[in-house]
Design a protein around this motif. Structure first.
Motif, PDB file in Angstrom:
ATOM      1  N   GLN A 315       0.999  -1.129  -0.168  1.00  0.00           N
ATOM      2  CA  GLN A 315       0.028  -0.002   0.000  1.00  0.00           C
ATOM      3  C   GLN A 315       1.011   1.115  -0.006  1.00  0.00           C
ATOM      4  N   VAL A 316       0.615   2.056  -0.960  1.00  0.00           N
ATOM      5  CA  VAL A 316       1.331   3.626  -0.973  1.00  0.00           C
ATOM      6  C   VAL A 316       0.113   4.560  -0.976  1.00  0.00           C
ATOM      7  N   ALA A 317       0.171   5.550  -0.014  1.00  0.00           N
ATOM      8  CA  ALA A 317      -0.925   6.464   0.209  1.00  0.00           C
ATOM      9  C   ALA A 317      -0.191   7.702   0.098  1.00  0.00           C
ATOM     10  N   GLY A 318      -1.055   8.892  -0.279  1.00  0.00           N
ATOM     11  CA  GLY A 318      -0.455  10.310  -0.295  1.00  0.00           C
ATOM     12  C   GLY A 318      -1.738  11.182  -0.023  1.00  0.00           C
ATOM     13  N   THR A 319      -1.483  12.083   0.712  1.00  0.00           N
ATOM     14  CA  THR A 319      -2.564  13.116   1.112  1.00  0.00           C
ATOM     15  C   THR A 319      -2.020  14.366   1.690  1.00  0.00           C
ATOM     16  N   ALA A 320      -2.879  15.179   1.690  1.00  0.00           N
ATOM     17  CA  ALA A 320      -2.553  16.478   2.424  1.00  0.00           C
ATOM     18  C   ALA A 320      -3.386  16.838   3.594  1.00  0.00           C
ATOM     19  N   MET A 321      -4.218  15.710   4.085  1.00  0.00           N
ATOM     20  CA  MET A 321      -4.931  15.968   5.140  1.00  0.00           C
ATOM     21  C   MET A 321      -4.389  15.412   6.452  1.00  0.00           C
ATOM     22  N   PRO A 322      -4.085  16.362   7.295  1.00  0.00           N
ATOM     23  CA  PRO A 322      -3.160  16.109   8.488  1.00  0.00           C
ATOM     24  C   PRO A 322      -3.972  15.336   9.573  1.00  0.00           C
ATOM     25  N   THR A 323      -5.334  15.256   9.380  1.00  0.00           N
ATOM     26  CA  THR A 323      -6.142  14.247  10.322  1.00  0.00           C
ATOM     27  C   THR A 323      -5.995  12.822   9.883  1.00  0.00           C
ATOM     28  N   GLN A 324      -5.618  12.609   8.633  1.00  0.00           N
ATOM     29  CA  GLN A 324      -5.778  11.250   8.356  1.00  0.00           C
ATOM     30  C   GLN A 324      -4.301  10.718   7.856  1.00  0.00           C
ATOM     31  N   LEU A 325      -3.306  11.506   8.086  1.00  0.00           N
ATOM     32  CA  LEU A 325      -1.898  11.085   7.581  1.00  0.00           C
ATOM     33  C   LEU A 325      -1.390   9.897   8.697  1.00  0.00           C
ATOM     34  N   PRO A 326      -1.669  10.102  10.073  1.00  0.00           N
ATOM     35  CA  PRO A 326      -1.505   9.263  10.968  1.00  0.00           C
ATOM     36  C   PRO A 326      -1.759   7.759  10.774  1.00  0.00           C
ATOM     37  N   PHE A 327      -3.146   7.618  10.163  1.00  0.00           N
ATOM     38  CA  PHE A 327      -3.762   6.465   9.743  1.00  0.00           C
ATOM     39  C   PHE A 327      -3.051   5.691   8.763  1.00  0.00           C
ATOM     40  N   PHE A 328      -2.634   6.497   7.607  1.00  0.00           N
ATOM     41  CA  PHE A 328      -1.938   5.992   6.463  1.00  0.00           C
ATOM     42  C   PHE A 328      -0.251   5.589   6.948  1.00  0.00           C
ATOM     43  N   VAL A 329       0.146   6.234   7.888  1.00  0.00           N
ATOM     44  CA  VAL A 329       1.549   5.952   8.360  1.00  0.00           C
ATOM     45  C   VAL A 329       1.486   4.540   8.930  1.00  0.00           C
ATOM     46  N   ALA A 330       0.410   4.262   9.896  1.00  0.00           N
ATOM     47  CA  ALA A 330       0.346   3.342  10.506  1.00  0.00           C
ATOM     48  C   ALA A 330      -0.015   2.308   9.729  1.00  0.00           C
ATOM     49  N   ALA A 331      -0.736   2.310   8.660  1.00  0.00           N
ATOM     50  CA  ALA A 331      -1.445   1.244   8.071  1.00  0.00           C
ATOM     51  C   ALA A 331      -1.038   0.614   6.773  1.00  0.00           C
ATOM     52  N   CYS A 332      -0.122   1.613   6.259  1.00  0.00           N
ATOM     53  CA  CYS A 332       0.580   1.638   4.795  1.00  0.00           C
ATOM     54  C   CYS A 332       1.965   1.499   4.848  1.00  0.00           C
ATOM     55  N   ASP A 333       2.481   0.835   3.622  1.00  0.00           N
ATOM     56  CA  ASP A 333       3.870   0.520   3.586  1.00  0.00           C
ATOM     57  C   ASP A 333       4.573   1.889   3.263  1.00  0.00           C
ATOM     58  N   PHE A 334       3.997   2.680   2.523  1.00  0.00           N
ATOM     59  CA  PHE A 334       4.887   4.010   2.215  1.00  0.00           C
ATOM     60  C   PHE A 334       3.862   5.013   2.323  1.00  0.00           C
ATOM     61  N   THR A 335       4.134   6.175   2.767  1.00  0.00           N
ATOM     62  CA  THR A 335       3.000   7.523   2.789  1.00  0.00           C
ATOM     63  C   THR A 335       3.713   8.438   2.338  1.00  0.00           C
ATOM     64  N   LEU A 336       2.982   9.407   1.338  1.00  0.00           N
ATOM     65  CA  LEU A 336       3.596  10.739   0.916  1.00  0.00           C
ATOM     66  C   LEU A 336       2.923  11.709   1.863  1.00  0.00           C
ATOM     67  N   ILE A 337       3.810  12.260   2.565  1.00  0.00           N
ATOM     68  CA  ILE A 337       3.304  13.455   3.346  1.00  0.00           C
ATOM     69  C   ILE A 337       3.261  14.864   3.056  1.00  0.00           C
ATOM     70  N   GLY A 338       1.804  15.410   2.970  1.00  0.00           N
ATOM     71  CA  GLY A 338       1.627  16.772   2.393  1.00  0.00           C
ATOM     72  C   GLY A 338       2.429  17.226   1.295  1.00  0.00           C
ATOM     73  N   GLU A 339       3.532  17.882   1.571  1.00  0.00           N
ATOM     74  CA  GLU A 339       4.182  18.234   0.324  1.00  0.00           C
ATOM     75  C   GLU A 339       4.934  17.482  -0.751  1.00  0.00           C
ATOM     76  N   GLU A 340       5.277  16.517  -0.160  1.00  0.00           N
ATOM     77  CA  GLU A 340       5.880  15.079  -0.870  1.00  0.00           C
ATOM     78  C   GLU A 340       4.728  14.894  -2.146  1.00  0.00           C
ATOM     79  N   PHE A 341       3.532  14.902  -1.665  1.00  0.00           N
ATOM     80  CA  PHE A 341       2.190  14.431  -2.443  1.00  0.00           C
ATOM     81  C   PHE A 341       2.183  15.421  -3.339  1.00  0.00           C
ATOM     82  N   PHE A 342       2.112  17.006  -3.174  1.00  0.00           N
ATOM     83  CA  PHE A 342       2.307  17.705  -4.301  1.00  0.00           C
ATOM     84  C   PHE A 342       3.355  17.910  -5.183  1.00  0.00           C
ATOM     85  N   ALA A 343       4.655  17.561  -4.806  1.00  0.00           N
ATOM     86  CA  ALA A 343       5.793  17.439  -5.503  1.00  0.00           C
ATOM     87  C   ALA A 343       6.104  16.385  -6.338  1.00  0.00           C
TER      88      ALA A 343
END
Length: 421
Positions: A315-343
């Protein structure tokens, strides 16, 4: 007779005591302010006029009770028929400036000021000698430092774009989540299972959805190269249409337009949990080997991620929603955090315009970081300076030090509206 003499003597003594101690028997109207003048506010859009005056002689700092409680400012339009003075402000005592910010461009105004004392007594009104006009200025010199920063950042964007166009390799740090796309699609191909891409639950006018569609183009091109199956369930009809065009273009660019199947990109429902129930049900039934969550998510983020984790998908996730990032970080293998997603678009495409814009924004962040660091250092040193020099100083000795002047200039001129002055 003797009693009346005592009463008269007492009354005379009271009157004498009042006059000798400076106490008035009745309140008097305060003296009017002087040198009343008005100027067009510098560097504005023609909507403000600054007023100045010399305080009333009765507006003394330590007088009790105060003879001046406030000033009342009136305004009228010169060219208006039957114009009357109207109250526009009531600055308090010991204040000798006022800005009228509700003016119209190129309209002449007359102003009047009065001092108000005890019991509502009003001084003689003071009028301007001639009307004043608020005019539109070409430049707002109060924002001059802002113009410098805009020039530096925009100039750096143009410079980096030209460097990229001439073949200069611009260094962009690796983003693990984007590097994992190839491995995730390759694993799905080896296992003979599909890839699932969820572009969030917002419409195409959301910037996160646009960023997710950009990542979808790269995922679709990779699945086309590996001949893997890609499914894109959407919750908005316009997102479905955009995703279909994006995936079709990716398959065409990969040289396999015949393998594109628009039925793999479909619309489910706009209802949040109805959409999530359908997607998670398909995940349980089909068991995709790779799941990509790119876009705006809310409470459904953890449901999707946990379901994907239960079926053993990468699982690879990417979002700029601060409230949902912790869930993606905990349950996914890779997460694009905020600015990484837009870049991601610049990172994946390598186009000079996008890379130059990305590097120019980084330069702006460097400027902001330098100002923040300089402000912290100056404030810290200034506080130490005050702590180690606690003795009282005379007025001549109490001039601001270099650190205090630098602190004031940084706050009022560079970050404020002082400009270059």
């Amino acid at each position: 007779m003797h009693l009346w003499k005592n009463v008269v003597i007492k009354q005379l003594m009271i009157l004498l005591l009042c006059f000798t101690s400076g106490v008035t028997l009745a309140a008097e109207a305060p003296a009017p302010p002087t040198q009343f003048r008005a100027e067009d506010a510098p560097g504005d859009a023609g909507t403000a006029i600054d007023l100045f005056w010399t305080l009333s002689p009765d507006d003394e700092e330590n007088t009790k009770p105060r003879k001046v409680l406030r000033y009342v400012i009136y305004r009228k339009e010169v060219d208006a028929k039957e114009a009357k003075y109207e109250v526009i402000g009531e600055p308090t005592y010991r204040v000798n400036t006022f800005r009228d910010s509700n003016c119209e461009v190129d309209v002449p105004y007359m102003y009047r000021i009065e001092a108000v004392g005890q019991e509502g007594l009003i001084s003689v009104p003071v009028d301007l000698k001639e009307p004043v006009i608020a005019t539109l200025q070409w430049f707002n010199l109060q924002r001059s430092w802002f113009a410098v920063f805009v020039f530096l950042i925009c100039g750096s964007v143009i410079l980096f774009i030209e460097m990229a166009r001439k073949g200069k390799k611009l260094k962009v740090r690796k983003i693990a989540g984007l590097e994992a796309i190839t491995d995730a699609v390759g694993r799905a191909t080896e296992m003979g299972r599909s890839c699932l891409f969820v572009p969030g639950i917002q419409d195409i006018n959301d910037i996160q959805t646009v960023a997710g569609i950009t990542v979808l183009a790269q995922v679709a091109e990779t699945t086309a190269d590996y001949r893997a199956t890609l499914e894109v369930p959407t919750s908005r009809s316009l997102v479905m249409t955009t995703a279909r065009d994006t995936v079709e273009a990716a398959y065409l660019a990969a040289g396999r337009p015949d393998e594109y199947n628009e039925d793999d990109i479909y619309y489910i429902t706009d209802e949040q949990f109805g959409y999530v129930a359908s997607v998670t049900g398909k995940m349980v039934r089909d068991k995709p080997a790779a799941c990509f969550y790119m876009g705006a998510f809310y409470a459904e983020s953890l449901i999707l991620a946990e379901t994907g984790n239960s079926v053993g998908a990468i699982q690879v996730a990417g979002t700029a929603m601060p409230t949902q990032l912790p869930f993606f970080v905990a349950a996914c293998d890779f997460t694009l955090i905020g600015e990484e997603f837009f870049a991601a678009s610049a990172y994946l495409s390598g186009e000079p315009q996008q890379l130059g814009s990305l590097k120019g924004q980084d330069f702006g962040k460097v400027i902001g970081g330098i100002l923040l660091l300089a402000g912290c250092i100056i404030m810290t040193l200034s506080s130490f300076e005050s702590a180690f020099d606690p003795k009282e100083k005379t007025q001549a000795e109490s001039r601001p030090t270099f650190l205090q002047s630098a602190q004031t200039y940084l706050k009022d001129n560079i970050l404020g509206k002082g400009g270059f002055k």
